[in-house]
Write a protein that holds these residues in place. Sequence first.
Motif, PDB file in Angstrom:
ATOM      1  N   VAL A   1     -94.130   5.192  22.962  1.00 31.16           N
ATOM      2  CA  VAL A   1     -93.087   6.216  22.868  1.00 31.16           C
ATOM      3  C   VAL A   1     -92.722   6.328  21.392  1.00 31.16           C
ATOM      4  O   VAL A   1     -92.967   5.409  20.613  1.00 31.16           O
ATOM      5  N   TRP A   2     -92.158   7.466  21.014  1.00 33.03           N
ATOM      6  CA  TRP A   2     -91.721   7.607  19.621  1.00 33.03           C
ATOM      7  C   TRP A   2     -90.432   6.822  19.415  1.00 33.03           C
ATOM      8  O   TRP A   2     -89.503   6.899  20.217  1.00 33.03           O
ATOM      9  N   ALA A   3     -90.361   6.061  18.340  1.00 33.18           N
ATOM     10  CA  ALA A   3     -89.182   5.270  18.017  1.00 33.18           C
ATOM     11  C   ALA A   3     -88.146   6.108  17.282  1.00 33.18           C
ATOM     12  O   ALA A   3     -88.495   7.053  16.556  1.00 33.18           O
ATOM     13  N   ALA A   4     -86.881   5.758  17.463  1.00 34.14           N
ATOM     14  CA  ALA A   4     -85.807   6.446  16.744  1.00 34.14           C
ATOM     15  C   ALA A   4     -85.950   6.278  15.234  1.00 34.14           C
ATOM     16  O   ALA A   4     -85.410   7.072  14.467  1.00 34.14           O
ATOM     17  N   GLU A   5     -86.681   5.248  14.808  1.00 32.28           N
ATOM     18  CA  GLU A   5     -86.877   4.973  13.390  1.00 32.28           C
ATOM     19  C   GLU A   5     -88.073   5.716  12.802  1.00 32.28           C
ATOM     20  O   GLU A   5     -88.566   5.372  11.719  1.00 32.28           O
ATOM     21  N   SER A   6     -88.536   6.757  13.479  1.00 30.60           N
ATOM     22  CA  SER A   6     -89.734   7.484  13.040  1.00 30.60           C
ATOM     23  C   SER A   6     -89.593   8.132  11.671  1.00 30.60           C
ATOM     24  O   SER A   6     -90.595   8.476  11.033  1.00 30.60           O
ATOM     25  N   TRP A   7     -88.364   8.262  11.177  1.00 31.66           N
ATOM     26  CA  TRP A   7     -88.166   8.841   9.846  1.00 31.66           C
ATOM     27  C   TRP A   7     -88.955   8.068   8.791  1.00 31.66           C
ATOM     28  O   TRP A   7     -89.386   8.657   7.781  1.00 31.66           O
ATOM     29  N   ILE A   8     -89.139   6.762   9.012  1.00 30.02           N
ATOM     30  CA  ILE A   8     -89.836   5.924   8.030  1.00 30.02           C
ATOM     31  C   ILE A   8     -91.225   6.472   7.744  1.00 30.02           C
ATOM     32  O   ILE A   8     -91.675   6.506   6.593  1.00 30.02           O
ATOM     33  N   ALA A   9     -91.914   6.912   8.774  1.00 26.00           N
ATOM     34  CA  ALA A   9     -93.289   7.401   8.616  1.00 26.00           C
ATOM     35  C   ALA A   9     -93.359   8.720   7.870  1.00 26.00           C
ATOM     36  O   ALA A   9     -94.408   9.069   7.314  1.00 26.00           O
TER      37      ALA A   9
ATOM     38  N   GLY B   1    -102.638   1.590  12.927  1.00 27.39           N
ATOM     39  CA  GLY B   1    -103.275   1.941  14.185  1.00 27.39           C
ATOM     40  C   GLY B   1    -103.207   0.788  15.158  1.00 27.39           C
ATOM     41  O   GLY B   1    -102.887  -0.348  14.795  1.00 27.39           O
ATOM     42  N   ASP B   2    -103.508   1.075  16.409  1.00 24.94           N
ATOM     43  CA  ASP B   2    -103.509   0.058  17.446  1.00 24.94           C
ATOM     44  C   ASP B   2    -104.749  -0.820  17.293  1.00 24.94           C
ATOM     45  O   ASP B   2    -105.797  -0.367  16.838  1.00 24.94           O
ATOM     46  N   HIS B   3    -104.623  -2.083  17.651  1.00 24.80           N
ATOM     47  CA  HIS B   3    -105.794  -2.944  17.686  1.00 24.80           C
ATOM     48  C   HIS B   3    -105.589  -4.007  18.756  1.00 24.80           C
ATOM     49  O   HIS B   3    -104.592  -4.711  18.778  1.00 24.80           O
ATOM     50  N   ASP B   4    -106.510  -4.058  19.692  1.00 24.63           N
ATOM     51  CA  ASP B   4    -106.499  -5.044  20.780  1.00 24.63           C
ATOM     52  C   ASP B   4    -105.263  -4.942  21.666  1.00 24.63           C
ATOM     53  O   ASP B   4    -104.911  -5.906  22.353  1.00 24.63           O
ATOM     54  N   GLY B   5    -104.572  -3.812  21.635  1.00 25.75           N
ATOM     55  CA  GLY B   5    -103.392  -3.650  22.468  1.00 25.75           C
ATOM     56  C   GLY B   5    -102.251  -4.571  22.106  1.00 25.75           C
ATOM     57  O   GLY B   5    -101.384  -4.847  22.939  1.00 25.75           O
ATOM     58  N   GLN B   6    -102.205  -5.040  20.847  1.00 25.66           N
ATOM     59  CA  GLN B   6    -101.225  -6.054  20.462  1.00 25.66           C
ATOM     60  C   GLN B   6    -100.019  -5.549  19.670  1.00 25.66           C
ATOM     61  O   GLN B   6     -98.901  -5.980  19.942  1.00 25.66           O
ATOM     62  N   PRO B   7    -100.177  -4.701  18.662  1.00 26.89           N
ATOM     63  CA  PRO B   7     -99.011  -4.368  17.831  1.00 26.89           C
ATOM     64  C   PRO B   7     -97.878  -3.721  18.633  1.00 26.89           C
ATOM     65  O   PRO B   7     -98.121  -2.761  19.373  1.00 26.89           O
ATOM     66  N   PRO B   8     -96.660  -4.227  18.515  1.00 25.72           N
ATOM     67  CA  PRO B   8     -95.537  -3.596  19.221  1.00 25.72           C
ATOM     68  C   PRO B   8     -95.234  -2.197  18.696  1.00 25.72           C
ATOM     69  O   PRO B   8     -94.716  -1.356  19.433  1.00 25.72           O
ATOM     70  N   ALA B   9     -95.548  -1.962  17.409  1.00 25.67           N
ATOM     71  CA  ALA B   9     -95.256  -0.664  16.806  1.00 25.67           C
ATOM     72  C   ALA B   9     -96.345  -0.334  15.800  1.00 25.67           C
ATOM     73  O   ALA B   9     -96.883  -1.226  15.134  1.00 25.67           O
ATOM     74  N   ILE B  10     -96.693   0.940  15.718  1.00 28.77           N
ATOM     75  CA  ILE B  10     -97.673   1.386  14.732  1.00 28.77           C
ATOM     76  C   ILE B  10     -97.097   2.565  13.958  1.00 28.77           C
ATOM     77  O   ILE B  10     -96.323   3.367  14.488  1.00 28.77           O
ATOM     78  N   LEU B  11     -97.459   2.622  12.696  1.00 27.56           N
ATOM     79  CA  LEU B  11     -96.949   3.670  11.812  1.00 27.56           C
ATOM     80  C   LEU B  11     -98.021   4.752  11.673  1.00 27.56           C
ATOM     81  O   LEU B  11     -99.135   4.467  11.240  1.00 27.56           O
TER      82      LEU B  11
ATOM     83  N   ALA C   1     -94.787   4.839  16.438  1.00 34.70           N
ATOM     84  CA  ALA C   1     -95.027   4.748  17.878  1.00 34.70           C
ATOM     85  C   ALA C   1     -94.701   3.337  18.333  1.00 34.70           C
ATOM     86  O   ALA C   1     -95.234   2.363  17.796  1.00 34.70           O
ATOM     87  N   LEU C   2     -93.816   3.216  19.309  1.00 34.72           N
ATOM     88  CA  LEU C   2     -93.374   1.929  19.835  1.00 34.72           C
ATOM     89  C   LEU C   2     -94.016   1.730  21.203  1.00 34.72           C
ATOM     90  O   LEU C   2     -93.933   2.600  22.077  1.00 34.72           O
TER      91      LEU C   2
END
Length: 323
Positions: free
Chosen positions: A213-221, A250-260, A267-268
């Motif tokens: 889902v899109w995070a409220a902190e998306s302004w950072i990107a 980017g995503d890798h192995d389904g692990q990162p909680p958030a990607i920029l 994306a959270l």
Amino acid sequence: MPDTPADFKAFRAMSAHLGQDPLRVQGPGGNTSIKQGGVLWIKASGTELAEAETREIFVAVDRAAALAEAQGLAGDGSCKATVIDKALTLRPSIETTFHAALDWAVVAHTHSVATLTHAITHEGRTAAKDKLAGLPAAFVPYAKPGLPLTQAIMARTTPATQVFVLENHGLIICAANVDATTTLMEEVEARLALPARPVVPDLPDTAPPEGFVWAAESWIARDPRAAALARAGSYYPDHVVFLGPALPLGDHDGQPPAILIEGTGIALRGRATASQRAMLRCLSDVLARLPADWTLEPIGAEAETALLDWDAEKYRQALAARS
């Protein structure tokens, strides 16, 4: 079990107040303690200060035994063996040793956003020394939480020291009682306060990657400087523990909680924990307050690896994932 201190109710209220303010503490971060006689009451690892008045989150430990671990005379620095009630399954905070070593009745350690913003940059640390002039303050270089941090603190303390600014980590306030601790902390926070610049909170109008889902902190990107800093490294331990090193692209192995996703948003992952969400907000709060001429200093790959491979932090992650 030992009797609790007379001002334990006020101590719990102070702890809860700190834990409920995301500008002071995020998720299971931070810890508080109170001493009475030979007993030290300390927040349990993986619990949240925000629940200090509604749950039993404090563990009673033998202070002399914890102090022996702080001094390297016994144990392994975890202080697990110092818990008085052996039936308890909770562990004392991984930072119990410095609470035991500091000779003040009340000790409060926070991951204050105002302090972090100063403590992760050379310019900020220099500014903090000026802002805290006249207070009994010490500045402690970065060290791994636990026994290494305790040793770094004790190398720079005097009997009068009550304020510790921890490089790339946070703040410690010590005093003789709860009221004095609160008063001193408010003074430090007021002196270190930085204005948050306005950010555009709009979420991207495109679909996030599957499972996110899109995070409220998306302004950072969408802010070139903030995005570059978010992907350049990790600036304090709890970011590493709960979000991993930096923010990946980017995503890798389904692990990162958030990607920029540069220029678009953050994306959270849909199954992200409350602790992971809290740390993403912390990053946003720090970056929104960072002066334009301050240069961030990450803790580095070696420090990140030391945190990720540490059993004490794996335990805290596991507890947080259940919440």
